[in-house]
Design an enzyme around this catalytic site. Structure first.
Site, PDB file in Angstrom:
ATOM      1  N   ILE A 149     -16.243   2.488   2.387  1.00  0.00           N
ATOM      2  CA  ILE A 149     -17.028   3.479   3.148  1.00  0.00           C
ATOM      3  C   ILE A 149     -16.241   4.791   3.215  1.00  0.00           C
ATOM      4  O   ILE A 149     -16.791   5.872   3.066  1.00  0.00           O
ATOM      5  CB  ILE A 149     -17.305   2.957   4.580  1.00  0.00           C
ATOM      6  CG1 ILE A 149     -18.280   1.793   4.515  1.00  0.00           C
ATOM      7  CG2 ILE A 149     -17.854   4.075   5.470  1.00  0.00           C
ATOM      8  CD1 ILE A 149     -18.626   1.179   5.854  1.00  0.00           C
ATOM      9  N   LYS A 183     -10.523 -11.656 -17.524  1.00  0.00           N
ATOM     10  CA  LYS A 183     -11.933 -11.603 -17.126  1.00  0.00           C
ATOM     11  C   LYS A 183     -12.382 -10.158 -16.855  1.00  0.00           C
ATOM     12  O   LYS A 183     -11.702  -9.395 -16.160  1.00  0.00           O
ATOM     13  CB  LYS A 183     -12.157 -12.430 -15.855  1.00  0.00           C
ATOM     14  CG  LYS A 183     -11.651 -13.855 -15.957  1.00  0.00           C
ATOM     15  CD  LYS A 183     -12.330 -14.646 -17.060  1.00  0.00           C
ATOM     16  CE  LYS A 183     -13.663 -15.202 -16.642  1.00  0.00           C
ATOM     17  NZ  LYS A 183     -14.248 -16.026 -17.747  1.00  0.00           N
ATOM     18  N   THR A 187     -14.857  -5.893 -13.281  1.00  0.00           N
ATOM     19  CA  THR A 187     -14.924  -4.499 -13.738  1.00  0.00           C
ATOM     20  C   THR A 187     -16.365  -4.095 -14.022  1.00  0.00           C
ATOM     21  O   THR A 187     -16.795  -2.981 -13.693  1.00  0.00           O
ATOM     22  CB  THR A 187     -14.069  -4.317 -15.013  1.00  0.00           C
ATOM     23  OG1 THR A 187     -12.759  -4.774 -14.714  1.00  0.00           O
ATOM     24  CG2 THR A 187     -14.028  -2.884 -15.474  1.00  0.00           C
ATOM     25  N   LYS A 219     -16.151  -5.798 -25.158  1.00  0.00           N
ATOM     26  CA  LYS A 219     -16.988  -6.257 -24.058  1.00  0.00           C
ATOM     27  C   LYS A 219     -17.123  -5.162 -22.991  1.00  0.00           C
ATOM     28  O   LYS A 219     -18.211  -4.862 -22.523  1.00  0.00           O
ATOM     29  CB  LYS A 219     -16.291  -7.469 -23.438  1.00  0.00           C
ATOM     30  CG  LYS A 219     -17.219  -8.552 -22.989  1.00  0.00           C
ATOM     31  CD  LYS A 219     -16.356  -9.691 -22.517  1.00  0.00           C
ATOM     32  CE  LYS A 219     -17.089 -10.940 -22.274  1.00  0.00           C
ATOM     33  NZ  LYS A 219     -16.158 -12.016 -21.919  1.00  0.00           N
ATOM     34  N   CYS A 372      19.754  12.143   6.265  1.00  0.00           N
ATOM     35  CA  CYS A 372      19.084  12.425   7.531  1.00  0.00           C
ATOM     36  C   CYS A 372      19.634  11.522   8.645  1.00  0.00           C
ATOM     37  O   CYS A 372      20.722  11.773   9.134  1.00  0.00           O
ATOM     38  CB  CYS A 372      17.567  12.304   7.346  1.00  0.00           C
ATOM     39  SG  CYS A 372      16.678  13.225   8.604  1.00  0.00           S
ATOM     40  N   GLN A 376      23.343  11.511  10.414  1.00  0.00           N
ATOM     41  CA  GLN A 376      23.586  11.563  11.864  1.00  0.00           C
ATOM     42  C   GLN A 376      24.438  10.373  12.299  1.00  0.00           C
ATOM     43  O   GLN A 376      25.373  10.517  13.097  1.00  0.00           O
ATOM     44  CB  GLN A 376      22.250  11.571  12.615  1.00  0.00           C
ATOM     45  CG  GLN A 376      21.405  12.817  12.326  1.00  0.00           C
ATOM     46  CD  GLN A 376      20.008  12.746  12.955  1.00  0.00           C
ATOM     47  OE1 GLN A 376      19.619  11.736  13.533  1.00  0.00           O
ATOM     48  NE2 GLN A 376      19.246  13.824  12.815  1.00  0.00           N
ATOM     49  N   HIS A 496      16.547  15.695   2.895  1.00  0.00           N
ATOM     50  CA  HIS A 496      16.205  14.546   2.037  1.00  0.00           C
ATOM     51  C   HIS A 496      16.220  14.992   0.577  1.00  0.00           C
ATOM     52  O   HIS A 496      15.164  15.359   0.042  1.00  0.00           O
ATOM     53  CB  HIS A 496      14.800  14.045   2.373  1.00  0.00           C
ATOM     54  CG  HIS A 496      14.690  13.394   3.709  1.00  0.00           C
ATOM     55  ND1 HIS A 496      14.761  12.036   3.882  1.00  0.00           N
ATOM     56  CD2 HIS A 496      14.532  13.919   4.948  1.00  0.00           C
ATOM     57  CE1 HIS A 496      14.641  11.735   5.167  1.00  0.00           C
ATOM     58  NE2 HIS A 496      14.504  12.871   5.839  1.00  0.00           N
ATOM     59  N   GLU A 498      16.170  13.308  -1.947  1.00  0.00           N
ATOM     60  CA  GLU A 498      15.334  12.438  -2.806  1.00  0.00           C
ATOM     61  C   GLU A 498      13.949  13.044  -3.033  1.00  0.00           C
ATOM     62  O   GLU A 498      13.274  12.701  -4.001  1.00  0.00           O
ATOM     63  CB  GLU A 498      15.214  11.029  -2.212  1.00  0.00           C
ATOM     64  CG  GLU A 498      14.384  10.873  -0.937  1.00  0.00           C
ATOM     65  CD  GLU A 498      15.176  11.118   0.340  1.00  0.00           C
ATOM     66  OE1 GLU A 498      16.175  11.862   0.283  1.00  0.00           O
ATOM     67  OE2 GLU A 498      14.782  10.595   1.399  1.00  0.00           O
TER      68      GLU A 498
HETATM   69  N1  GLN Z   1      15.439  10.105  13.609  1.00  0.00           N
HETATM   70  C1  GLN Z   1      16.197  11.218  13.177  1.00  0.00           C
HETATM   71  C2  GLN Z   1      15.639  12.534  13.684  1.00  0.00           C
HETATM   72  O1  GLN Z   1      14.508  12.612  14.085  1.00  0.00           O
HETATM   73  C3  GLN Z   1      16.312  11.239  11.675  1.00  0.00           C
HETATM   74  C4  GLN Z   1      15.005  11.411  10.987  1.00  0.00           C
HETATM   75  C5  GLN Z   1      15.057  11.020   9.536  1.00  0.00           C
HETATM   76  O2  GLN Z   1      15.953  10.309   9.115  1.00  0.00           O
HETATM   77  N2  GLN Z   1      14.085  11.450   8.758  1.00  0.00           N
HETATM   78  O3  GLN Z   1      16.321  13.526  13.668  1.00  0.00           O
END
Ligand code: GLN
Length: 523
Positions: A149, A183, A187, A219, A372, A376, A496, A498
């Site tokens: 939906i 099968k 599909t 098919k 992150c 910390q 981050h 990544e």
């Molecule tokens: N919890 C931590 C903060 O809010 C780190 C956040 C995180 O790792 N993305 O600062």
């Protein structure tokens, strides 16, 4: 004139529409076309920032701070693009906008309906997107599965779009294996359901556990009334898919459909990087210590950033997901690790295990990367075990030495969605640090997602004892690193990295981390 390619999932979820859309994009990009991906999600959340990674996989952050799902990470890694908020259209965003307009009186005298109001909104949105980006192709991934939906109004909008623009529909499907026979019936049913919605797919792409033969292809062609059937069987890595689609002749089908001139593809660099992953003798183990380890898609970008950077080192990597709670008392799950990462995270569960893992890495000089929350907690661990403080993060409770505190601008923030410190911030990197080697003096900009920060009043004491602040943004600590003489390689980033790794442009942070992993030997 932009051309639109719409990818629809059928039969079941989880078939990899994002990877497929991104790979189709790569096949086109390899011919010099510009592509603009966009994803529709039918859920009523405005964005996925408030969703639990257990339910929905990781929350990916775009450069402009928009919180989106992991498919956007796939698009960016495959296509080398940095997308913005316009690439994500959710049910929540549409209805928020439409209800705002209704309250303002913009529809005065009318009942507001799915057709035409919602569908018109969607069509205008994608047409404007195509025009503003001046893209040769707009790749539209419709989240969910045909028959839901939630996405039905998106599919209706795409049907209408196909009457106004050049639109190619691709149906992704799965062929279950019953006693050795693949099968096609599910599909066929899904294609009929699509036909009932006014859409005839032009191409079917099948997922199956083994390659399909000519009979199965025939098919599907006959019963689903499509010209092209391509197969996407299990691959060693997802980055093989563009090459597979290229080999299967996807370009020819697209070329014919849109009547395009012949263009040859250059995927040689892509293929070279893939080849680098083969035929290696040695494997190194990277432990990721987190609390979402049972849903490994929670760490999708991290996993991919590592795999991508492993093309730059002469060994394979094995990622070992270690549940943080399991190392609280006993570090043995880390004993085979050649490198340790504590990734981003929130809240108390497992936190003592993460701190234990960081202490274990530091004391054994195992290369450490803190991202992150992992950065910390690197500060908390150091403050506790080297400086002897009663240290914690304010996120976790009260203590004498809150070395991690709520950012002043976060005080009083009650609303949850989109209110963290999000997206790109520039880092002023201190010369002479490991971080400055990593970024080679280039402007370092990474994406963020956090509410807390290092308490600046503790920086002096930490630095005196060998935890160096290697980057700031306007007074906010962006990165720390160990004095390497004392503790070996260990860096922590508030950002981050990544999120910015691309298959053809690995993240220098992960590449350096893996190089250190390669150099490290167990004492
Ligand atoms: N919890 C931590 C903060 O809010 C780190 C956040 C995180 O790792 N993305 O600062």
């Amino acid at each position: 004139m932009p051309r639109f390619i719409v990818v629809l999932g059928s039969i079941m979820s989880g078939l990899g529409k994002g990877i497929l859309s991104a790979s189709i994009g790569k096949v086109l990009q390899a011919r010099g076309f510009s592509v603009a991906p966009i994803k529709f999600d039918g859920y009523l959340n405005v964005d996925c920032g408030t969703m639990n990674p257990f339910r929905h996989g990781e929350v990916f952050v775009l450069a402009d701070g928009t919180e989106v799902d992991m498919d956007f990470g796939t698009y960016e890694r495959f296509l080398g693009l940095n997308l913005n908020k316009r690439a994500s259209l959710t049910g929540g965003k549409i209805f928020q906008r439409i209800i705002e307009k209704e309250r303002k009186g913009d529809y005065l005298g009318r009942d507001v309906q799915f057709v035409p109001h919602v569908t018109d909104y969607i069509k205008t949105y994608v047409k404007d997107y195509a025009k503003d980006l001046n893209a040769d192709f707009v790749l539209i991934e419709v989240g969910g599965t045909v028959g839901d939906i939630e996405n039905s109004y998106f599919i209706e909008a795409m049907r209408q779009l196909s009457l106004e623009e050049e639109v190619l529909f691709i149906q992704l499907t799965y062929l279950p294996d019953l006693y050795g026979e693949l099968k096609t019936k599910p599909t066929q049913h899904a294609s009929k359901m699509l036909l009932g919605m006014g859409i005839q797919p032009n191409i079917i792409i099948t997922r199956s556990d083994k390659p399909i033969d000519a009979t199965v292809r025939e098919k599907l062609r006959t019963y689903c009334n499509v010209e092209h059937v391509f197969n996407d069987t299990e691959l060693k890595t997802v980055y093989e898919l563009p090459l597979r689609l290229e080999a299967e002749g996807l370009w020819k089908a697209i070329q014919n459909y849109f009547s395009l001139p012949e263009k040859s593809a250059d995927l040689s660099k892509w293929a070279d990087r893939l080849r680098a992953l083969e035929e290696r003798q040695e494997t190194k183990t990277i432990a990721i210590v987190g609390k979402y380890t049972k849903q490994i898609d929670s760490y999708a970008s991290l996993r991919e950033a590592l795999h991508i950077s492993s093309t730059e080192v002469p060994f394979n990597i094995r990622i070992k997901y270690v549940e943080a709670e399991n190392v609280e008392r006993d570090t043995s799950p880390l004993h085979d690790a050649d490198g340790i990462i504590v990734p981003g995270g929130f809240g108390n569960r497992g936190v003592e295990g993460k701190i234990k893992a960081i202490e274990y890495a530091r004391k054994n000089h195992i290369p450490y990367l803190g991202i992150c929350f992992g950065m910390q907690l690197m500060v908390v661990e150091y403050a506790r075990n080297v400086l002897g403080l009663d240290a914690c993060s304010e996120e976790l409770g009260k203590c004498a030495d809150p070395v991690i505190i709520l950012q002043p601008e976060q005080e009083g923030v009650k609303q949850m969605g989109g209110t963290l410190r999000l997206g790109d911030y520039e880092m002023e990197v201190k010369p002479g640090t490991i971080l400055s080697e990593i970024y080679e003096g280039r402007e370092a900009v990474e994406r963020h997602r956090h509410r807390y920060e290092v308490n600046p009043t503790y920086v002096g004491k930490l630095e005196e004892q060998g935890l160096i602040v290697s980057a700031y943004h306007k007074g906010l600590v962006e990165a720390v690193e160990y004095d390497r003489q004392k503790w070996g390689f260990g860096i922590g980033l508030q950002a981050h990295p990544e999120f910015t790794a691309k298959f053809e442009k690995p993240s220098p942070v992960f590449t350096r981390f893996l190089k250190e992993v390669g150099k490290w030997t167990k004492q």
